[in-house]
Design a protein around this motif. Structure first.
Motif, PDB file in Angstrom:
ATOM      1  N   MET A   1      36.449  36.369  43.158  1.00 56.74           N
ATOM      2  CA  MET A   1      37.038  37.204  43.161  1.00 56.74           C
ATOM      3  C   MET A   1      35.431  38.913  42.462  1.00 56.74           C
ATOM      4  O   MET A   1      34.716  37.862  41.360  1.00 56.74           O
ATOM      5  N   ARG A   2      35.974  39.740  43.483  1.00 55.21           N
ATOM      6  CA  ARG A   2      34.739  40.936  42.693  1.00 55.21           C
ATOM      7  C   ARG A   2      35.838  41.831  42.027  1.00 55.21           C
ATOM      8  O   ARG A   2      36.763  41.484  41.664  1.00 55.21           O
ATOM      9  N   LEU A   3      34.552  42.559  41.266  1.00 51.22           N
ATOM     10  CA  LEU A   3      35.280  42.939  40.674  1.00 51.22           C
ATOM     11  C   LEU A   3      35.813  44.348  40.402  1.00 51.22           C
ATOM     12  O   LEU A   3      36.823  44.174  39.417  1.00 51.22           O
ATOM     13  N   THR A   4      35.705  44.702  41.406  1.00 52.60           N
ATOM     14  CA  THR A   4      36.520  46.179  41.952  1.00 52.60           C
ATOM     15  C   THR A   4      38.154  45.078  42.081  1.00 52.60           C
ATOM     16  O   THR A   4      39.048  45.794  41.703  1.00 52.60           O
ATOM     17  N   GLU A   5      38.183  44.254  42.721  1.00 50.48           N
ATOM     18  CA  GLU A   5      39.582  43.259  42.550  1.00 50.48           C
ATOM     19  C   GLU A   5      39.752  43.403  41.810  1.00 50.48           C
ATOM     20  O   GLU A   5      40.816  42.840  41.444  1.00 50.48           O
ATOM     21  N   PHE A   6      39.425  42.725  40.301  1.00 50.73           N
ATOM     22  CA  PHE A   6      39.488  42.323  39.668  1.00 50.73           C
ATOM     23  C   PHE A   6      40.166  43.077  38.626  1.00 50.73           C
ATOM     24  O   PHE A   6      41.067  43.680  38.146  1.00 50.73           O
ATOM     25  N   ALA A   7      39.819  44.827  38.359  1.00 53.30           N
ATOM     26  CA  ALA A   7      39.706  45.922  38.183  1.00 53.30           C
ATOM     27  C   ALA A   7      41.109  46.338  38.680  1.00 53.30           C
ATOM     28  O   ALA A   7      42.127  47.229  38.198  1.00 53.30           O
ATOM     29  N   GLU A   8      41.439  45.928  39.999  1.00 55.00           N
ATOM     30  CA  GLU A   8      42.421  46.631  40.314  1.00 55.00           C
ATOM     31  C   GLU A   8      43.838  45.585  40.057  1.00 55.00           C
ATOM     32  O   GLU A   8      45.154  46.577  39.875  1.00 55.00           O
ATOM     33  N   LEU A   9      43.470  44.886  39.830  1.00 58.59           N
ATOM     34  CA  LEU A   9      44.446  43.331  39.541  1.00 58.59           C
ATOM     35  C   LEU A   9      45.062  44.360  38.279  1.00 58.59           C
ATOM     36  O   LEU A   9      46.074  44.136  37.599  1.00 58.59           O
ATOM     37  N   THR A  10      43.777  44.428  37.018  1.00 64.92           N
ATOM     38  CA  THR A  10      44.077  44.675  35.411  1.00 64.92           C
ATOM     39  C   THR A  10      44.886  46.318  35.643  1.00 64.92           C
ATOM     40  O   THR A  10      45.495  45.986  34.822  1.00 64.92           O
ATOM     41  N   ASP A  11      44.261  46.993  36.204  1.00 66.61           N
ATOM     42  CA  ASP A  11      45.222  48.657  36.005  1.00 66.61           C
ATOM     43  C   ASP A  11      46.398  48.090  36.719  1.00 66.61           C
ATOM     44  O   ASP A  11      47.146  48.770  36.320  1.00 66.61           O
ATOM     45  N   LEU A  12      46.451  47.650  38.361  1.00 66.16           N
ATOM     46  CA  LEU A  12      48.268  47.169  37.973  1.00 66.16           C
ATOM     47  C   LEU A  12      48.958  46.849  37.420  1.00 66.16           C
ATOM     48  O   LEU A  12      50.153  47.254  37.080  1.00 66.16           O
ATOM     49  N   GLU A  13      48.650  45.723  36.907  1.00 70.24           N
ATOM     50  CA  GLU A  13      49.871  45.073  35.731  1.00 70.24           C
ATOM     51  C   GLU A  13      49.445  44.965  34.457  1.00 70.24           C
ATOM     52  O   GLU A  13      50.821  45.359  34.001  1.00 70.24           O
TER      53      GLU A  13
END
Length: 64
Positions: A1-13
């Motif tokens: 998982m890329r850090l950008t995807e990780f950041a998006e997921l944490t922000d959304l959740e």
């Protein structure tokens, strides 16, 4: 998982402010007593950090 995807997921959740606080302040025993930010800095795959956060904060598995 890329850090950008990780950041998006944490922000959304969790929302941006809560996600930032969780990553920097909440110690995850599952990750060796490190915060999520420390674990990522130490080279832990962001996917592992994401899953640890999901388990810790009871995110339904379908959103992992």
């Amino acid at each position: 998982m890329r850090l950008t995807e990780f950041a998006e997921l944490t922000d959304l959740e969790f929302g941006r402010r809560r996600a930032d606080a969780m990553l920097n302040d909440h110690v995850l025993v599952e990750l060796g007593g490190r915060t999520g930010a420390q674990a990522i800095e130490d080279g832990v795959d962001p996917r592992e950090v994401w899953r640890a956060l999901c388990r810790e904060f009871d995110v339904p598995p379908e959103r992992w």
